[in-house]
Write a protein that holds these residues in place. Sequence first.
Motif, mmCIF file in Angstrom:
data_model
loop_
_atom_site.group_PDB
_atom_site.id
_atom_site.type_symbol
_atom_site.label_atom_id
_atom_site.label_comp_id
_atom_site.label_asym_id
_atom_site.label_seq_id
_atom_site.Cartn_x
_atom_site.Cartn_y
_atom_site.Cartn_z
ATOM 1 N N MET A 187 0.828 -1.203 0.000
ATOM 2 C CA MET A 187 0.000 0.000 0.000
ATOM 3 C C MET A 187 0.865 1.257 0.000
ATOM 4 O O MET A 187 0.603 2.165 -0.748
ATOM 5 C CB MET A 187 -0.939 -0.048 1.214
ATOM 6 C CG MET A 187 -1.778 1.175 1.359
ATOM 7 S SD MET A 187 -3.160 1.132 0.232
ATOM 8 C CE MET A 187 -4.237 2.229 1.045
ATOM 9 N N ILE A 188 1.889 1.275 0.849
ATOM 10 C CA ILE A 188 2.775 2.430 0.920
ATOM 11 C C ILE A 188 3.466 2.648 -0.421
ATOM 12 O O ILE A 188 3.630 3.788 -0.852
ATOM 13 C CB ILE A 188 3.834 2.250 2.055
ATOM 14 C CG1 ILE A 188 3.164 2.162 3.412
ATOM 15 C CG2 ILE A 188 4.865 3.365 2.033
ATOM 16 C CD1 ILE A 188 2.453 3.417 3.868
ATOM 17 N N GLN A 189 3.838 1.578 -1.107
ATOM 18 C CA GLN A 189 4.478 1.695 -2.416
ATOM 19 C C GLN A 189 3.536 2.350 -3.415
ATOM 20 O O GLN A 189 3.970 3.166 -4.224
ATOM 21 C CB GLN A 189 4.921 0.320 -2.923
ATOM 22 C CG GLN A 189 6.088 -0.254 -2.173
ATOM 23 C CD GLN A 189 6.437 -1.655 -2.660
ATOM 24 O OE1 GLN A 189 5.657 -2.298 -3.373
ATOM 25 N NE2 GLN A 189 7.612 -2.134 -2.266
ATOM 26 N N ASP A 190 2.260 1.984 -3.372
ATOM 27 C CA ASP A 190 1.281 2.596 -4.267
ATOM 28 C C ASP A 190 1.156 4.085 -4.002
ATOM 29 O O ASP A 190 1.080 4.894 -4.940
ATOM 30 C CB ASP A 190 -0.088 1.922 -4.113
ATOM 31 C CG ASP A 190 -0.111 0.502 -4.654
ATOM 32 O OD1 ASP A 190 0.754 0.169 -5.493
ATOM 33 O OD2 ASP A 190 -0.990 -0.263 -4.231
ATOM 34 N N ILE A 191 1.140 4.456 -2.747
ATOM 35 C CA ILE A 191 1.041 5.872 -2.395
ATOM 36 C C ILE A 191 2.288 6.612 -2.866
ATOM 37 O O ILE A 191 2.191 7.737 -3.368
ATOM 38 C CB ILE A 191 0.819 6.046 -0.874
ATOM 39 C CG1 ILE A 191 -0.567 5.505 -0.498
ATOM 40 C CG2 ILE A 191 0.959 7.511 -0.463
ATOM 41 C CD1 ILE A 191 -0.839 5.451 0.987
ATOM 42 N N GLU A 192 3.432 6.007 -2.732
ATOM 43 C CA GLU A 192 4.678 6.630 -3.196
ATOM 44 C C GLU A 192 4.646 6.843 -4.710
ATOM 45 O O GLU A 192 5.087 7.871 -5.210
ATOM 46 C CB GLU A 192 5.896 5.785 -2.795
ATOM 47 C CG GLU A 192 6.264 5.908 -1.344
ATOM 48 C CD GLU A 192 6.622 7.329 -0.917
ATOM 49 O OE1 GLU A 192 7.324 8.036 -1.671
ATOM 50 O OE2 GLU A 192 6.178 7.727 0.172
ATOM 51 N N ASN A 226 4.701 10.570 -6.561
ATOM 52 C CA ASN A 226 5.692 10.977 -7.556
ATOM 53 C C ASN A 226 5.088 11.627 -8.798
ATOM 54 O O ASN A 226 5.763 12.390 -9.483
ATOM 55 C CB ASN A 226 6.554 9.780 -7.964
ATOM 56 C CG ASN A 226 7.462 9.320 -6.849
ATOM 57 O OD1 ASN A 226 7.859 10.107 -5.987
ATOM 58 N ND2 ASN A 226 7.798 8.043 -6.842
ATOM 59 N N VAL A 227 3.842 11.319 -9.105
ATOM 60 C CA VAL A 227 3.216 11.892 -10.304
ATOM 61 C C VAL A 227 2.068 12.845 -9.984
ATOM 62 O O VAL A 227 1.463 13.415 -10.883
ATOM 63 C CB VAL A 227 2.705 10.781 -11.261
ATOM 64 C CG1 VAL A 227 3.850 9.941 -11.770
ATOM 65 C CG2 VAL A 227 1.628 9.942 -10.605
ATOM 66 N N TRP A 228 1.762 13.005 -8.698
ATOM 67 C CA TRP A 228 0.590 13.788 -8.306
ATOM 68 C C TRP A 228 0.606 15.197 -8.883
ATOM 69 O O TRP A 228 -0.411 15.691 -9.363
ATOM 70 C CB TRP A 228 0.432 13.826 -6.786
ATOM 71 C CG TRP A 228 -0.829 14.527 -6.394
ATOM 72 C CD1 TRP A 228 -0.951 15.727 -5.770
ATOM 73 C CD2 TRP A 228 -2.164 14.088 -6.658
ATOM 74 N NE1 TRP A 228 -2.273 16.054 -5.611
ATOM 75 C CE2 TRP A 228 -3.041 15.052 -6.153
ATOM 76 C CE3 TRP A 228 -2.697 12.952 -7.274
ATOM 77 C CZ2 TRP A 228 -4.421 14.935 -6.238
ATOM 78 C CZ3 TRP A 228 -4.082 12.838 -7.355
ATOM 79 C CH2 TRP A 228 -4.918 13.826 -6.843
#
Length: 133
Positions: free
Chosen positions: A1-6, A10-12
């Motif tokens: 989950m944390i990887q998905d948020i990261e 990065n593209v937000w």
Amino acid sequence: MIQDIEKVKNVWHDVKDILSVPHTDKQYKKLVKVLDELIDEVGNNEKHQLAPLLETVGNLIKEYENDHFIQPNAEPIEVLKFLMEENNLNQKDLSILGSQGVVSEILNGKRDLNVRQIKALAEKFNISPAVFI
């Protein structure tokens, strides 16, 4: 989950304008333009890689419209009939949809609006295409 948020983090900055609920008229209009471009790109292809984005942007626009505009609680064809009545239009005035037979089938619920027709109606009535989706 944390990887998905990261990954999103990065593209937000690049995608936040098209993946955020609009809070101003300017943001809303920008999102409507994005929806128009997505409709051109995706069309009716539900398997297109951008189809989920089209649905998401449509939902964001709908959220804004529900909060800021009085929306008739009706199916797209009922909205079209309402707009025709409000603008004193008859079936012949909707040649942008196709032949008189096509227009008749649409108004009688025998045929659904396609992407080209939705875009043409949105432009004609100066409203969001989401109204007809």
